[in-house]
Motif scaffolding. Structure first.
Motif, mmCIF file in Angstrom:
data_model
loop_
_atom_site.group_PDB
_atom_site.id
_atom_site.type_symbol
_atom_site.label_atom_id
_atom_site.label_comp_id
_atom_site.label_asym_id
_atom_site.label_seq_id
_atom_site.Cartn_x
_atom_site.Cartn_y
_atom_site.Cartn_z
ATOM 1 N N UNK A 88 -2.829 12.116 -6.387
ATOM 2 C CA UNK A 88 -2.558 11.016 -7.319
ATOM 3 C C UNK A 88 -1.762 9.927 -6.606
ATOM 4 N N UNK A 89 -2.365 8.762 -6.333
ATOM 5 C CA UNK A 89 -1.662 7.717 -5.597
ATOM 6 C C UNK A 89 -0.439 7.168 -6.308
ATOM 7 N N UNK A 90 -0.316 7.457 -7.587
ATOM 8 C CA UNK A 90 0.850 6.997 -8.337
ATOM 9 C C UNK A 90 2.054 7.928 -8.162
ATOM 10 N N UNK A 100 4.452 12.432 -4.340
ATOM 11 C CA UNK A 100 3.944 13.548 -3.537
ATOM 12 C C UNK A 100 2.755 13.138 -2.664
ATOM 13 N N UNK A 101 2.045 12.095 -3.057
ATOM 14 C CA UNK A 101 0.865 11.678 -2.302
ATOM 15 C C UNK A 101 1.222 10.883 -1.044
ATOM 16 N N UNK A 102 2.479 10.556 -0.879
ATOM 17 C CA UNK A 102 2.881 9.651 0.210
ATOM 18 C C UNK A 102 3.335 10.378 1.472
ATOM 19 N N UNK A 103 3.417 11.691 1.425
ATOM 20 C CA UNK A 103 3.970 12.438 2.552
ATOM 21 C C UNK A 103 2.949 13.432 3.104
ATOM 22 N N UNK A 104 2.406 13.170 4.295
ATOM 23 C CA UNK A 104 1.434 14.098 4.903
ATOM 24 C C UNK A 104 2.139 15.245 5.627
ATOM 25 N N UNK A 105 2.745 16.106 4.842
ATOM 26 C CA UNK A 105 3.517 17.224 5.397
ATOM 27 C C UNK A 105 2.696 18.501 5.268
#
Length: 230
Positions: free
Chosen positions: A143-145, A148-153
């Motif tokens: 979910x781009x909102x 959690x979607x912002x971290x490629x961990x």
């Protein structure tokens, strides 16, 4: 009186969880690898300290014997200890980088849970609270909102997916002990570079489950707002 063990309870969310459970009248044991910081945290909170490295069989077995000799049982186990590991893009990530994270976040949880199950079964309304993360959620990371979607961990996130599934499997298979997973959300600690909400909010879900006693469910995955989508 409820006896509770919190792994990695010497700082961050684990420390705040310990503080609030002590305040609620529980006998809380802080498990930590580092004796100095663990003892200091326990003393400041009015808790007890036990040396506990979740990646080491001998350390975990010794911690079991310490609690067995002192209390004879365990009512609540909070599997909070976790590491972020080295941040690497999935295409460059090595097996060793993944293994390092899984040793604590996944294998450590299994090791501690298995070792303490006999003491939990001797407890009153025993409950295991596993600290997971929305970073392990397919729904939230897609979910781009969502943050959690912002971290490629990849290593950390997948380890928390495993934590959630392990929780569900324990809940289905182990009778007499409740298993639930909780997501603290992005919490401002050393772990996150001090991004996110305060530790008070981060500890809310774990504290809620730990205080439910006989009213605790089993097999749930929640954050402070309710059911976590997966």
């Amino acid at each position: 009186m409820t006896t509770t063990l919190i792994t990695g309870g010497n700082r961050g969310i684990g420390h705040e969880t310990a503080r609030r459970l002590v305040e609620a009248g529980q006998t809380v044991w802080i498990g930590a690898r580092d004796e100095r910081s663990g003892r200091s945290a326990a003393q400041a909170l009015g808790a007890r300290f036990v040396q506990l490295d979740v990646t080491d069989d001998a350390s975990v077995d010794a911690a079991v014997e310490t609690l067995r000799a002192d209390a004879g049982h365990l009512d609540v186990l909070v599997n909070n200890a976790g590491v972020l590991g080295e941040v690497a893009s999935p295409e460059e990530m090595t097996v060793e980088q993944v293994r390092h994270v899984y040793e604590t976040n996944v294998f450590g949880l299994v090791r501690v849970t298995r070792a303490f199950l006999p003491l939990l079964r001797a407890g009153t309304d025993p409950s295991v609270v596993n600290v997971t993360s929305g970073l392990g959620s397919f729904t939230l990371t897609s979910d781009p909102e969502r943050v959690e979607s912002r971290y490629p961990l990849a290593a950390y996130a997948s380890s928390k997916t495993a934590v959630t599934m392990l929780t569900v499997q324990y809940a289905r298979a182990v009778t007499g002990v409740r298993f639930n997973a909780v997501d603290p959300g992005q919490t401002a600690t050393d772990f996150t570079g001090h991004l996110g909400h305060g530790v008070e909010e981060g500890a809310t879900a774990a504290v809620r489950i730990a205080l439910l006693g006989a009213g605790a469910p089993t097999g749930t995955v929640t954050d402070r707002d309710g059911v976590l989508p997966w």
